[in-house]
Motif scaffolding. Sequence first.
Motif, PDB file in Angstrom:
ATOM      1  N   THR A 148       0.848  -1.193   0.000  1.00  0.00           N
ATOM      2  CA  THR A 148       0.000   0.000   0.000  1.00  0.00           C
ATOM      3  C   THR A 148       0.881   1.239   0.000  1.00  0.00           C
ATOM      4  OG1 THR A 148      -1.781  -1.128   1.171  1.00  0.00           O
ATOM      5  CG2 THR A 148      -1.731   1.277   1.343  1.00  0.00           C
ATOM      6  N   VAL A 149       0.529   2.228  -0.786  1.00  0.00           N
ATOM      7  CA  VAL A 149       1.300   3.470  -0.863  1.00  0.00           C
ATOM      8  C   VAL A 149       0.707   4.478   0.114  1.00  0.00           C
ATOM      9  CG1 VAL A 149       2.005   5.398  -2.329  1.00  0.00           C
ATOM     10  CG2 VAL A 149       1.930   3.070  -3.267  1.00  0.00           C
ATOM     11  N   THR A 167      -3.265   4.247  -0.675  1.00  0.00           N
ATOM     12  CA  THR A 167      -3.790   3.580  -1.864  1.00  0.00           C
ATOM     13  C   THR A 167      -3.264   2.149  -1.896  1.00  0.00           C
ATOM     14  OG1 THR A 167      -3.881   5.659  -3.104  1.00  0.00           O
ATOM     15  CG2 THR A 167      -3.937   3.609  -4.373  1.00  0.00           C
ATOM     16  N   GLY A 168      -4.176   1.214  -1.848  1.00  0.00           N
ATOM     17  CA  GLY A 168      -3.795  -0.198  -1.859  1.00  0.00           C
ATOM     18  C   GLY A 168      -4.975  -1.060  -1.473  1.00  0.00           C
ATOM     19  N   ALA A 220     -15.468  -1.251   0.617  1.00  0.00           N
ATOM     20  CA  ALA A 220     -15.391  -2.646   1.029  1.00  0.00           C
ATOM     21  C   ALA A 220     -16.105  -3.506  -0.001  1.00  0.00           C
ATOM     22  CB  ALA A 220     -16.018  -2.833   2.407  1.00  0.00           C
ATOM     23  N   ASP A 221     -15.466  -4.586  -0.407  1.00  0.00           N
ATOM     24  CA  ASP A 221     -16.022  -5.483  -1.417  1.00  0.00           C
ATOM     25  C   ASP A 221     -16.550  -6.737  -0.736  1.00  0.00           C
ATOM     26  OD1 ASP A 221     -16.681  -7.038  -3.550  1.00  0.00           O
ATOM     27  OD2 ASP A 221     -14.645  -7.229  -4.342  1.00  0.00           O
ATOM     28  N   LEU A 255      -8.377   0.806  -0.725  1.00  0.00           N
ATOM     29  CA  LEU A 255      -8.060   2.191  -0.392  1.00  0.00           C
ATOM     30  C   LEU A 255      -7.680   2.912  -1.672  1.00  0.00           C
ATOM     31  CD1 LEU A 255      -5.825   1.403   2.721  1.00  0.00           C
ATOM     32  CD2 LEU A 255      -8.248   2.018   2.733  1.00  0.00           C
ATOM     33  N   GLN A 256      -8.358   4.015  -1.945  1.00  0.00           N
ATOM     34  CA  GLN A 256      -8.148   4.748  -3.198  1.00  0.00           C
ATOM     35  C   GLN A 256      -7.881   6.211  -2.881  1.00  0.00           C
ATOM     36  OE1 GLN A 256     -12.038   3.608  -4.389  1.00  0.00           O
ATOM     37  NE2 GLN A 256     -11.386   1.810  -5.554  1.00  0.00           N
TER      38      GLN A 256
END
Length: 394
Positions: A139-140, A152-153, A193-194, A213-214
Motif C-alpha cells: 500500500t502506498v 492507496t492499496g 469494502a467489497d 483504499l483509493q
Amino acid sequence: MPTPQNSQQAAVESILTDDLLAGIRDRAPGFDEANAFPQQDLQVLREAGYLGSLAPTAAGGLGWDVSTVVAAQRVLAMHAPATALAVNMHQIWNAVAFILGRQGDDSLDFIHRESAAGEVFAFGISEAGNDAVLFDSDTVAEPVGDGSYRFTGTKIFTTLSPVWTRLGIFGKTPDGGQLVFGFLDRSADGWEADASSWDMLGMRATHSHTTRLQGARVPADRIVRHIPTGPNADPLTFGIFASFLTLVAAVYTGVGDRAVELATQSLARRSSKVTGQALSQDPVLRYKTGEAALRQLAVDTQLRAVAADIDAGAGLGAEWFPRLVANKTTAIRTAKAQADFALEASGGASYHRGNELSRIYRDVMAGVFHPSDDESAHQTLANHLLGPVQGPAA
C-alpha cells in the motif's frame, strides 16, 4: 483470599453473563447459515461495556488487563467462534494501546477513550502475498504536506467490515523508506469494502471483506507511527504482534474448550448396543478423552503464561517472538485436533451441516490463514535456535 484467577473469572462473568452468552450461542447458527454479520451480538456486547474492556476506568472502560480479556475471549469463542473472532480485532487494537501505555507511550490512548464510548476499531493490515507482514507494505502512503497521508492499496480479510468506525491501516512512503501507520475514519472518502466474494467455509459471520483504499486520507492527528521499512524493534510493531497472536490463540483455545465439552457430553449420553454401557465407559474412548484433556491443559497453560508475561512487561528479549508464534500455532493445532476428536466421539449426527460440531470443524480451518502461518512460525523458531540462514539461500 480470592486468587487472581478467581477475580478474573468474576470480572468476566459480570460482563459476559449467562443470559448474554446464551443469546449469542442461540443466534450463531443463524448467522452462519445466512452468511450474516452478528449485529445483535455486537450491540449487546457494546451495551455491556465489553468494547471498552481494556480502557481504564477513568476513560469509561472496565480497566481489565490482557489476561482478563484473553479469558473473556475464550468464553465468547465457546459460544460463537465467529463473533469472538470478529470482536477480537477490536480488542487487538485496544491491547496494543494497553501495551504501549504500560511503557509510558500515550499515542494510542484515544483508542481506549473511543472504544469505551462505543466506537469499533478494525484491523486493516493484511495484504495478499505480503509475507513480510508488518515489515513491508504494498500500500502506498503518500504525504499530503500537512502531516496527513493518502493511502492507496488493497487490504484483505478486514474483519468487522460492516460496522467498523475506525480502521487501523499502514502503507509505505513512495520512496520506500518508511512505513506509516494511521487510523482511517469510516466517514472519510476514498475507500470501499467489497463484500461480493464473502461466502467462506467457516467463520462466516466475521464478514472480513476486502478493503480497497483509493487515496483515503488519514489526518495528521491520526497518524501514529513512522517506522523504517524492514525488521524493526519499534514498540508498536511488538504490540501488534503480541496482541494479534495472543488474542487469536485465545479464540481458538476457546473453540477447543467447546469441542471437548461437546465430546464429553456426547460420550455420557450415547451408549453401546453391545455392552449397554455409556460410551464414557469405553476404554479406548476414555484414552482418547484423556489425550484431549492433555492437549487442552497444555495450551491453557501456555496461553495463560504468555498473557501474564504481556501484562507484566516481561523482559524476554529475543524469546518473545518464538513464544508468541508457538502459542498461536499450538492453539490452532490443538483446536483442530479437538474438533477431530469431538466428531469421532459424537457419532454421525455431528456430520449434519446444521450441527454445532460441523460448524466448529469448519470454523477452526480459518486458523490456517492467520499470521504467522505455519511456515513463518517454523522459520521464526528455527532462526531462534540456529540463527539466520547463511550463504546463497539467505
